[in-house]
Scaffold this active site. Structure first.
Site, PDB file in Angstrom:
ATOM      1  N   PHE A  67       6.331 -10.361  -1.835  1.00 14.36           N
ATOM      2  CA  PHE A  67       7.223 -10.156  -2.913  1.00 14.36           C
ATOM      3  C   PHE A  67       7.948 -11.565  -3.153  1.00 14.36           C
ATOM      4  O   PHE A  67       8.529 -12.093  -1.945  1.00 14.36           O
ATOM      5  CB  PHE A  67       8.519  -9.134  -2.927  1.00 14.36           C
ATOM      6  CG  PHE A  67       7.657  -7.666  -3.132  1.00 14.36           C
ATOM      7  CD1 PHE A  67       7.941  -7.192  -4.381  1.00 14.36           C
ATOM      8  CD2 PHE A  67       7.219  -7.024  -2.083  1.00 14.36           C
ATOM      9  CE1 PHE A  67       7.258  -5.978  -4.607  1.00 14.36           C
ATOM     10  CE2 PHE A  67       6.533  -6.079  -2.301  1.00 14.36           C
ATOM     11  CZ  PHE A  67       6.563  -5.231  -3.650  1.00 14.36           C
TER      12      PHE A  67
ATOM     13  N   HIS B 131      13.389  -6.453  -4.485  1.00 15.13           N
ATOM     14  CA  HIS B 131      12.128  -6.477  -5.032  1.00 15.13           C
ATOM     15  C   HIS B 131      12.124  -6.885  -6.575  1.00 15.13           C
ATOM     16  O   HIS B 131      11.241  -6.122  -7.503  1.00 15.13           O
ATOM     17  CB  HIS B 131      11.357  -5.045  -4.717  1.00 15.13           C
ATOM     18  CG  HIS B 131      10.668  -4.778  -3.415  1.00 15.13           C
ATOM     19  ND1 HIS B 131      11.920  -4.580  -2.512  1.00 15.13           N
ATOM     20  CD2 HIS B 131       9.668  -5.006  -2.689  1.00 15.13           C
ATOM     21  CE1 HIS B 131      11.249  -4.497  -1.303  1.00 15.13           C
ATOM     22  NE2 HIS B 131       9.892  -4.516  -1.401  1.00 15.13           N
TER      23      HIS B 131
ATOM     24  N   GLU C 251       7.525 -15.482   6.961  1.00 14.16           N
ATOM     25  CA  GLU C 251       7.513 -16.328   5.992  1.00 14.16           C
ATOM     26  C   GLU C 251       7.405 -17.754   6.190  1.00 14.16           C
ATOM     27  O   GLU C 251       6.777 -18.636   5.523  1.00 14.16           O
ATOM     28  CB  GLU C 251       8.168 -15.885   4.942  1.00 14.16           C
ATOM     29  CG  GLU C 251       8.115 -14.689   3.875  1.00 14.16           C
ATOM     30  CD  GLU C 251       8.476 -13.220   4.999  1.00 14.16           C
ATOM     31  OE1 GLU C 251       9.138 -13.397   5.925  1.00 14.16           O
ATOM     32  OE2 GLU C 251       7.902 -12.211   4.366  1.00 14.16           O
TER      33      GLU C 251
END
Lengths: 367, 337
Positions: free
Chosen positions: B92, B138, B69
């Site tokens: 997510f 999540h 990320e």
């Protein structure tokens, strides 16, 4: 330091193609980088500067040798110890050439003096400036954090049909950051022309390299990405030039990223605030040995060997081995002193940024 | 949403399709638009938001990235500073924490620290929110982290129309945007609606009044818009008229719409799905107290998640999250103060 003591002979070296004028220019640039450091520390001691100075003393061969062979369209991403790099980029195009792809000494001095003439209008400190136009990526304090940014920059360049490479500069300590891995891993997969120059100066602030890197050479980290890991003698401007140019050629031909480890030694503290403590937390013998191979002296020797420097010219300006308090303007070529004088004059005359600018430029307003 | 009811079934679009249309149309109009993320190309995204885009626009513009990320956001920053408009997908929104430094120190500050030299047209978007049994990693709504980082726009649509219009506006804004998509709404049939055939945007910084009322204002965004609408129904049965404001954009915040409503209702409940302490509801309450205290007949009340993570099992999840019932209770307390 062991590896730094080894010679690194490379047959067919790029530096053999350099002209006498090029070699003498590199030598002058080493003086300029050294004088910048010496002079700013003197200014700081007179209480004229705000913030911390991160000395590049003893690491100037990396600054000059890495960027000397770049094309004007190539990008650099300097780190805090590379301050002279901002005005030395594309300096072969003429020190005072306003069109060259580097900052002017005036802009850099205005930044050091925290004035509105700085390219970043003195909004962030020291080396945290850059220029889209001049292709210099703005540094931050988050070490290795500009490597992915550099990758994105050359990705965009490639999509636009360009063939620019980017040199990112990092200390050996920043190779312990997670983003170092993420960014080089990504660049290797996509074969992006990102060259990570690691200035291994043996000390990450107060922590020795053995507590930052588990391998003998930082360059070994390249193996995990299937990319070349070059090792240069960071004290020898020509060896740095050779290794970086090899990496540049590799990157420009589309083969992808590489790591160039330049073995060097941090001569003083992490920043000027740390000089006194660094004298205590480091073994004096290690420091003495580390300062022994001054890049100015090594370059001078090379130029004498090539007969580019002879007789009195060879020993006219002897700045090597001198600390900022020992060195004087007599130790530097007058054109070097004059150049920095011009920058400082501009900085002193440049106004402080108006207070209300502190609240500006948070968001770009819609057009 | 009332228009949706009248539209023929076949023309109605869900929230996810609306997002994909926004990307597709912006990619078509802007050859400098790219997107980068995990599984977004070959697979078309874990939820399918980017489905079909790689085959249409190529691997150079729809880039499958490794599970990194920070590198995704860092590379987006670099490409954006060199002239691209970049959409970075977090698989997510919970995983955005792995790229946190690149967002708050690199992307958010670029325009500021360069005195306006470097624009940052980057949208970091991803599926967010609880209520679906996603558990701790999540289910997050971590918008407050980014509202607290100067230089970032923060956007959270609740309808297909807004999802498309706000994403298009975000891609054209020129500032970095953190874009919260409510994954529980991605394929929800009840909220499908017909979208305009022609190009449109929903401007950032404009709230929407989802239901008009006169006794209490319910201020919220995201999935809780629907809890608030149901709460307003329940309140109506008890003779209390609730007005529902969907903020749509948190930064910049549309204070005017909130204050206009308070001038009418004089009572307010602010609802957010994130934890209570330093959550965005607290900021809304503070702004009201700063600038519209005179309009209040009762102290403002917040309905938020408890200061806990989001647990897995249904009873645990329901226990910690805002619900229609909790909002009704809060609204009644406020109006009966």
């Amino acid at each position: 330091m062991k590896s730094a003591m080894k010679p690194h002979p490379t047959p067919g070296r790029a530096s053999e193609q350099l002209t006498k004028e090029d070699c003498l220019e590199m030598f002058r640039q080493l003086y300029l980088a050294r004088y910048f450091d010496v002079r700013l520390i003197k200014e700081k001691k007179r209480g004229r500067l705000r913030g911390t100075l991160y000395s590049s003393h003893n690491q100037e061969a990396i600054i000059v040798g890495s960027i000397f062979g770049l094309r004007p369209t190539d990008w650099i991403s300097p780190v805090h110890r590379d301050m002279p790099m901002f005005f030395m980029k594309d300096m072969r195009a003429g020190w005072r050439n306003p069109d060259r792809m580097g900052m002017s000494i005036e802009e850099v001095c205005a930044q050091v003096w925290c004035k509105s003439g700085s390219p970043g209008r003195a909004r962030d400190n020291w080396s945290h400036i850059g220029s889209l136009e001049k292709r210099i990526i703005h540094s931050t304090s988050m070490l290795a954090g500009t490597i992915p940014v550099a990758a994105g920059v050359v990705l965009a360049d490639r999509l636009n049909g360009g063939d620019a490479v980017v040199l990112t500069f990092n200390g050996e300590g920043s190779t312990a950051q997670g983003i170092f891995h993420e960014a080089i891993n990504y660049a290797a997969i996509h074969k992006l022309p990102v060259i990570t120059v690691v200035e291994n100066n043996q000390w990450a602030y107060g922590t020795p390299v053995q507590l930052e890197v588990p391998t003998e050479d930082v360059a070994d980290r390249a193996k995990g990405y299937g990319i070349p890991g070059y090792i240069a003698d960071g004290q020898d401007v020509f060896d740095v030039y050779d290794k970086v140019m090899e990496a540049v050629e590799y990157a420009r031909s589309g083969k992808g990223p590489s790591i160039v480890e330049c073995k060097t030694f941090r001569a003083y503290g992490h920043g000027d605030h740390d000089d006194d403590r660094a004298a205590k937390y480091r073994d004096p013998h290690e420091v003495e040995e580390g300062r022994l191979r001054d890049p100015l002296a090594i370059c001078r020797r090379r130029l004498i060997e090539k007969s580019y420097l002879t007789a009195d010219d060879a020993i006219r300006f002897m700045a090597e081995g001198k600390s900022s308090s020992e060195a004087t303007t007599e130790d530097f070529p007058p054109e070097v002193v004059a150049y920095l004088d011009e920058g400082i004059r501009f900085a002193l005359a440049s106004p402080e940024p108006p207070a209300e600018e502190g609240g500006m430029w948070v968001f770009k307003e819609s057009e | 949403m009332s228009a949706a009811a009248k539209a023929p079934e076949s023309l109605k679009k869900n929230y996810l399709t609306a997002l994909r249309e926004a990307l597709d149309e912006e990619f078509g109009a802007n050859p400098d638009a790219l997107c980068m993320g995990e599984d977004i190309g070959i697979l078309g995204g874990a939820f399918g938001v980017t489905e079909g885009l790689q085959s249409k626009y190529g691997k150079d513009r729809v880039i499958d990235m490794p599970i990194s990320e920070a590198a995704i956001i860092g590379a987006a920053v670099g490409a954006a500073m060199n002239g691209k408009t970049v959409v970075a997908e977090m698989q997510f929104i919970d995983f955005i924490s792995c790229g946190f430094d690149q967002i708050v120190n690199m992307m958010a500050t670029y325009y500021y620290r360069t005195a306006g030299e470097v624009n940052m047209p980057v949208v970091v978007r991803g599926p967010a929110g609880a209520y679906g049994g996603g558990a701790l990693y999540h289910s997050q709504m971590n918008e407050a982290w980014f509202c607290h980082s100067p230089g970032l726009r923060v956007v959270c649509p609740s309808t297909p129309y807004d999802a498309k219009g706000l994403l298009k506006a975000s891609m054209r804004d020129g500032n970095p945007v953190i874009f919260y998509e409510i994954k529980e709404l991605y394929r929800q049939r009840e909220i499908e609606e017909e979208l305009p055939a022609s190009d449109y945007i929903v401007p950032l910084g404009q709230a929407a009044v989802r239901r008009e009322g006169s006794d209490v204002t319910l201020v919220t965004y995201g999935n809780n818009v629907y809890h608030c609408l149901k709460a307003a129904d329940a309140l109506a049965e008890r003779g209390v008229s609730g007005e529902v404001i969907d903020l749509r954009t948190l930064v910049p915040l549309d204070e005017t719409t909130i204050f206009k409503s308070l001038a009418k209702t004089n009572h307010v409940v602010v609802v957010n799905e994130a934890p209570r302490t330093c959550g965005f509801a607290g900021e809304v309450v503070a702004r009201i107290c700063d600038s519209a205290f005179d309009l209040l007949d009762a102290p403002p009340v917040r309905v938020t998640r408890l200061d806990t993570p989001v647990p897995w099992a249904k009873p645990l999840e329901s226990f910690v999250l805002p619900s229609t019932e909790k909002i009704v209770d809060a609204a009644l307390r406020v109006v009966r103060f």
